[in-house]
Design a protein around this motif. Sequence first.
Motif: not given
Length: 198
Positions: A7-8, A11-12, A14-15
């Motif tokens: 997930r982390k 997320e990285s 995606k950002h």
Amino acid sequence: MLDRRVRKTKESIKHAYFSLLAEKPFKDITINQITEKADINRGTFYLHYLDKFDLRDQLEDEVMRELEEALQDRKYPQVDVNLEQHSTQLIEIILQVIINHKEFFNVTLINQDAGLPQKFSRIIRSYVQSNIDLPEQLNIVPIEYYFAFIVNAQTGLIKEWVKNGMQESKENIAKYAFTLAYNGPLKLMHQHLKEQQH
């Protein structure tokens, strides 16, 4: 632990992707730029996505799934019983999804200067058609033109709201959207001019 790490990482990615979209068109973004900004290697990226198109599609699908689920879960008053309440609740659902995915809509609506994704509009139209038995045309207006006018007008309002940092509440924006759709911009302006003459 593994799920949290995945997930982390996602997320990285995606950002990093959204950050790049704020700077340049999609066509100019490379996997190297995404992985460098996300501070991961290319192999890690390819564990989760086939390419940048797959990344874009997965992020868009995530938003679409949330919209579909939100529309299905909510109980609305009947359109013919309370049109305003039905309409404003529907608009608030749409706005909440946009709030939940603020970064996504910031880059698509503002930085990339695009409209709402076509899938987004199709889901809303499908919902409306499944709840209201619409004719092929309303008065003299063919239904295709009716939907095109409504969708583009509401998109413009939403875009302005996102551009202003979503400062106003979704309830207020929903009221604006209903008022404009129900009364029409020309009718509202005509009423204002008539009031000024008295």
